[in-house]
Design an enzyme around this catalytic site. Sequence first.
Site, short mmCIF file in Angstrom:
data_model
loop_
_atom_site.label_atom_id
_atom_site.label_comp_id
_atom_site.label_asym_id
_atom_site.label_seq_id
_atom_site.Cartn_x
_atom_site.Cartn_y
_atom_site.Cartn_z
N SER A 110 0.86 -1.20 0.00
CA SER A 110 0.00 0.00 0.00
C SER A 110 0.89 1.24 0.00
O SER A 110 2.02 1.20 0.49
CB SER A 110 -0.88 0.02 1.24
OG SER A 110 -1.54 1.27 1.37
N TYR A 148 -1.66 -0.16 10.69
CA TYR A 148 -1.87 -0.55 9.29
C TYR A 148 -0.65 -0.15 8.46
O TYR A 148 -0.12 -0.96 7.68
CB TYR A 148 -3.15 0.09 8.73
CG TYR A 148 -3.37 -0.28 7.28
CD1 TYR A 148 -3.72 -1.58 6.91
CD2 TYR A 148 -3.21 0.66 6.26
CE1 TYR A 148 -3.89 -1.94 5.58
CE2 TYR A 148 -3.39 0.31 4.93
CZ TYR A 148 -3.73 -0.98 4.59
OH TYR A 148 -3.90 -1.34 3.27
P1 NDP Z 1 -11.45 -6.08 0.49
O1 NDP Z 1 -11.95 -5.90 1.88
O2 NDP Z 1 -12.42 -5.91 -0.62
O3 NDP Z 1 -10.75 -7.50 0.34
C1 NDP Z 1 -9.93 -8.03 1.34
C2 NDP Z 1 -9.81 -9.52 1.12
O4 NDP Z 1 -8.94 -10.05 2.12
C3 NDP Z 1 -11.14 -10.22 1.25
O5 NDP Z 1 -11.26 -11.18 0.23
C4 NDP Z 1 -11.03 -10.93 2.60
O6 NDP Z 1 -11.75 -12.16 2.57
C5 NDP Z 1 -9.54 -11.20 2.66
N1 NDP Z 1 -9.08 -11.47 4.01
C6 NDP Z 1 -9.07 -10.64 5.08
N2 NDP Z 1 -8.61 -11.28 6.16
C7 NDP Z 1 -8.32 -12.55 5.76
C8 NDP Z 1 -7.81 -13.70 6.42
N3 NDP Z 1 -7.52 -13.69 7.72
N4 NDP Z 1 -7.63 -14.83 5.71
C9 NDP Z 1 -7.93 -14.86 4.39
N5 NDP Z 1 -8.42 -13.81 3.71
C10 NDP Z 1 -8.62 -12.67 4.40
O7 NDP Z 1 -10.26 -5.03 0.34
P2 NDP Z 1 -9.18 -4.84 -0.84
O8 NDP Z 1 -9.49 -5.68 -2.00
O9 NDP Z 1 -9.04 -3.40 -1.03
O10 NDP Z 1 -7.88 -5.36 -0.09
C11 NDP Z 1 -6.96 -6.25 -0.69
C12 NDP Z 1 -5.56 -5.83 -0.29
O11 NDP Z 1 -5.29 -4.54 -0.83
C13 NDP Z 1 -5.32 -5.71 1.22
O12 NDP Z 1 -4.07 -6.26 1.52
C14 NDP Z 1 -5.31 -4.19 1.45
O13 NDP Z 1 -4.54 -3.84 2.56
C15 NDP Z 1 -4.69 -3.73 0.16
N6 NDP Z 1 -4.90 -2.34 -0.20
C16 NDP Z 1 -6.16 -1.83 -0.36
C17 NDP Z 1 -6.33 -0.51 -0.71
C18 NDP Z 1 -7.67 0.13 -0.83
O14 NDP Z 1 -7.76 1.37 -0.82
N7 NDP Z 1 -8.74 -0.65 -1.00
C19 NDP Z 1 -5.17 0.35 -0.99
C20 NDP Z 1 -3.90 -0.27 -0.75
C21 NDP Z 1 -3.78 -1.57 -0.40
P3 NDP Z 1 -12.61 -12.79 3.75
O15 NDP Z 1 -13.12 -11.67 4.60
O16 NDP Z 1 -13.67 -13.54 3.02
O17 NDP Z 1 -11.66 -13.70 4.46
C1 8X3 Z 2 -5.17 1.50 1.72
C2 8X3 Z 2 -4.91 2.91 1.33
O1 8X3 Z 2 -4.60 5.27 2.27
O2 8X3 Z 2 -6.52 3.97 3.04
O3 8X3 Z 2 -3.98 0.81 1.89
O4 8X3 Z 2 -4.30 3.44 3.80
S1 8X3 Z 2 -5.09 3.93 2.69
#
Ligand code: NDP
Ligand code: 8X3
Length: 257
Positions: free
Chosen positions: A145, A158
Site C-alpha cells: 500500500s 496498518y
Molecule cells: P477487500 O476488503 O475488498 O478485500 C480483502 C480480502 O482479504 C477479502 O477477500 C477478505 O476475505 C480477505 N481477508 C481478510 N482477512 C483474511 C484472512 N484472515 N484470511 C484470508 N483472507 C482474508 O479489500 P481490498 O481488496 O481493497 O484489499 C486487498 C488488499 O489490498 C489488502 O491487503 C489491502 O490492505 C490492500 N490495499 C487496499 C487498498 C484500498 O484502498 N482498498 C489500498 C492499498 C492496499 P474474507 O473476509 O472472506 O476472508
Molecule cells: C489502503 C490505502 O490510504 O486507506 O492501503 O491506507 S489507505
Amino acid sequence: MPADTSHKTVLVTGASSGIGEATALAFAAEGYRVGVGARRVDRLEALLPRLEEAGAPQVFQSALDVCDKSSVRDFVSAFREALGVPNILVNNAGLARGTETIRNAEGIAWREMMETNVFGVLHMTHELLDSMIKKGGGTIIMVGSVAGRQAYAGGSVYCASKRALQSICASLRIETLGQGIRVCSVDPGLADTEFGVVRFSGDQAKADQVYDGIQALTGADVAECILFAATRPPHVNIDDILVMPTIQADPWHIHRG
Ligand code: NDP
Ligand code: 8X3
C-alpha cells in the site's frame, strides 16, 4: 499467436472481494489455472463459475484464514492436490481496522492487522516457497500500500504492517537469489473495494465518505498491475509498483471534485 498459459497456475489469497477477486478474474482471462482462498467460502463458490467463464481451464477454491497456520497448511495441501505447485502466489489478503490514533485506540485490532497483513503473508510464503524453488522458481506478489511508504495519523499499525512487507520483500529477494524466485510489491493508493466497510466495522455510510466525489482505483486497475508484474519474461523482476488514482498525490492530498 497468444502464449499458452493453461499450464500456469496462480494462487490468490483474499479473493472473496475487491482486488483479490479482480486479480483472480484477470488471470483467468489470460488462461491461467486459478485457485482462490478466503474465509467467506460462499463468495468463492460464486466466483468459481465466473473464473471458468472468463477462461480459466481449471479452478480451485477453499476456505483460508491466513492468520491460522493450520488453515494455511490445509489450504495449500488441497491446492497442490488440485492444481499443483503454483507459479504465482498473490499475497493479497489484508485489512485495516479503524482510524484511531495510538493514544485513543483500544488496541484490540492491532494484533489482527499485524497477524493478517504480516504474519498471513509469512505463513503463505513459508508454506509454498520451498516447493516453488524445487519446481524451478516462481513469482511472489505482495499487495502492499502507499500506506507502507508514507505513514498517516490514525494508520500507525496498518501503515507499519504494509511497511513490514517492504522489508520482507527485500529479505526474500536476497534469500532466494539465484533460485528463480521473483518478488514484487504492488502498492495501491485509494481503491474502491470493501476495504472501507471493513475498516469502519460495517459502517457503509462512513466508508462511502472516503470515496465521495473522487474517482478511486478499482480492483481491476490494481489487478492489471499485478498481472503485468507477473507476466514479464522470467529474467525481469518488477521490484515494486506504486499505483495511485490520478486524484491522489499521497495519503493526505486528495482532490475532491
Ligand atoms: P477487500 O476488503 O475488498 O478485500 C480483502 C480480502 O482479504 C477479502 O477477500 C477478505 O476475505 C480477505 N481477508 C481478510 N482477512 C483474511 C484472512 N484472515 N484470511 C484470508 N483472507 C482474508 O479489500 P481490498 O481488496 O481493497 O484489499 C486487498 C488488499 O489490498 C489488502 O491487503 C489491502 O490492505 C490492500 N490495499 C487496499 C487498498 C484500498 O484502498 N482498498 C489500498 C492499498 C492496499 P474474507 O473476509 O472472506 O476472508
Ligand atoms: C489502503 C490505502 O490510504 O486507506 O492501503 O491506507 S489507505
